[in-house]
Write an enzyme that holds these catalytic residues in place. Structure first.
Site, PDB file in Angstrom:
ATOM      1  N   ASP A  30       0.869  -1.165   0.000  1.00 53.21           N
ATOM      2  CA  ASP A  30       0.000   0.000   0.000  1.00 53.21           C
ATOM      3  C   ASP A  30       0.912   1.222   0.000  1.00 53.21           C
ATOM      4  O   ASP A  30       2.103   1.125   0.310  1.00 53.21           O
ATOM      5  CB  ASP A  30      -0.885  -0.039   1.252  1.00 53.21           C
ATOM      6  N   ASP A  48      -0.135   5.056   1.062  1.00 53.17           N
ATOM      7  CA  ASP A  48      -0.323   6.029   2.134  1.00 53.17           C
ATOM      8  C   ASP A  48      -0.224   5.373   3.507  1.00 53.17           C
ATOM      9  O   ASP A  48      -0.929   4.413   3.805  1.00 53.17           O
ATOM     10  CB  ASP A  48      -1.688   6.712   1.986  1.00 53.17           C
TER      11      ASP A  48
END
Length: 460
Positions: free
Chosen positions: A18, A20
């Site tokens: 991922d 953020d």
């Protein structure tokens, strides 16, 4: 098939990330204020809410706490134990007493929607789960909205959530970055260094080591391609695309992991604009939207294996860890900044590394106060005490969030930095049924999870 008790990156064919709050870490102090302001300004200027909503005192941020559930029907925010017991609660920003919790939720203090969310993380128009740092300022905002509504009239039903959704859509819609609409994207574009923490050289070297070891590297983010490019160029450098074999933006997680290809096809990108849907995924590259099924077929082709072993790193239980584990049988590494605070600071990373990371210069830029990940009002992320259950005194219980970590994560780490200097074949003890609850935390478990221990434990 039963998994081994240890986990190693060397055994994985595919490493997914991922973006953020996983690969890209934020200065949460500045980012929380920016997110809050972006929502509050919209509610005040577009929806007519009281201007007092725009004023936030420094001690207000202590209210922000990952893992809370907003019950939209009664304006309460809840912290739950693993069986759905309400261990702490607030009405608006006012923390409820034990007596008020008993009066509201009965002797057993059970939350009525627990069965709806537990084990499936289902969305609902009746509650919202605050699961990641982009969400947390919204918990404070909603609590303050409840306060203001209560001041102005006797509210029996709260109907502000549709306005909160509108504020989110206005600030984060697909075109917002390009159009400079809202507050959030223009602010980050103007001064990315204020909000973003660059990856250290050791993390960059670790990514290259993974690549050179023949691992397929994925970046899967729900951020749009233009924002993803801004983040990655700032934290990794302009050559970031060379690191990843496949980049997927606007992935719309958790749906990416759960929906069938016909519901969510991959799309090509031209100048950050999505183009025609693809019937399948044939080669590495940069794509938008998509689904796990088509991605997995491409991974089989790239690795030459019928069942390539995939590990996915993420910070969100609902959007990353739970769906990747439950629907796609991935190994999962939860990036949990709370672990940086609640684990003992007295314990070393490992035998050779006795200095804290911030003293060794392994982080780019100054270390920022970690107030958003620890809260005096809400207590430990992992355990809590409950008074008055069935006439007993205080009983220690594990939180619902803590139980989810044990159930759906392979291991949990405070940051990528925590493992960047380890050899790729390092063996991590994994979370396992029947093992102590602290087993899968690296480099050290949260102190509250180690029963009766005065000497915190370090995973070697």
């Amino acid at each position: 098939m039963a998994r081994a008790e240890d986990f190693s990156l060397a055994d994985c064919d595919v490493i997914g990330f991922d973006l953020d709050h996983t690969l890209c870490r934020y200065n949460v102090t500045a980012t929380f204020a920016l997110i809050y302001d972006s929502f509050a300004q919209y509610l005040v200027e577009q929806k007519g809410y009281d201007r007092e909503l725009m004023t936030v005192t420094p001690d207000s941020w202590d209210f922000c706490f990952k893992g809370l559930l907003l019950d939209m029907e009664d304006g309460n925010l809840l912290k739950l134990s693993e069986d759905g017991t309400v261990v702490r609660a607030s009405h608006g920003t006012r923390i409820l007493t034990a007596e008020e919790i008993l009066e509201t939720y009965g002797k057993k203090r059970k939350w009525k929607h627990f069965k709806t969310i537990n084990g499936v993380f289902a969305r609902s128009g009746k509650y919202h789960f605050y699961d990641n740092y982009f969400d947390l300022p919204g918990a404070l905002l909603c609590a303050r909205v409840v306060d203001l509504l209560d001041q102005n009239r006797n509210v029996k039903k709260y109907e502000f959530w549709k306005d909160v959704i509108a504020s989110i859509e206005y600030n984060y819609k697909a075109s917002a970055f390009k159009e400079d609409s809202g507050i959030y994207f223009p602010s980050v574009k103007k001064d990315p260094g204020k909000y973003l923490l660059r990856c250290s050289e050791s993390v960059k070297d670790w990514l290259r080591r993974l690549k050179n070891a023949g691992k397929v590297l994925l970046l899967i983010t729900s951020s749009h391609s233009d924002y993803c490019r801004l983040l990655c160029e700032h934290i990794l450098g302009e050559d970031f695309e060379e690191i990843f074999d496949i980049i997927i933006t606007n992935a719309l997680k958790p749906g990416f992991f759960t929906q069938i290809p016909q519901q969510r096809p991959f799309r090509t990108l031209v100048n950050d604009e999505e183009r025609e849907p693809l019937p399948s995924l044939e080669q590495p590259g940069w794509y938008s939207q998509g689904n796990w099924s088509h991605l997995n077929e491409l991974l089989k082709k790239i690795t030459g294996k019928e069942e390539p072993k995939v590990v996915y790193f993420g910070d969100s239980m609902r959007s990353d860890i739970f769906p990747a584990h439950s629907y796609n049988n991935c190994e999962t590494v939860l990036v949990l900044e709370e672990l940086e605070v609640e684990a003992s600071q007295q314990v070393t990373m490992d035998r050779q590394d006795s200095e804290p990371l911030e003293k060794k210069g392994k982080y780019e830029g100054p270390r920022h106060k970690m107030w958003p990940v620890v809260s005096a009002r809400w207590g430990s992320y992992f355990v809590d005490g409950v008074t008055g259950l069935e006439g007993e005194g205080e009983t220690q219980v594990h939180t619902w969030c803590s139980n989810n970590i044990n159930t759906y994560s392979t291991i949990a780490i405070p940051s990528l930095q925590a493992i960047a200097d380890l050899p790729l074949d390092h063996k991590f003890p994994r979370f396992c049924p029947g093992k102590p609850r602290f087993t899968g935390y690296y480099p050290r478990p949260p102190v509250p999870l180690v029963p009766g221990s005065s000497e915190p434990i370090t995973q070697e």
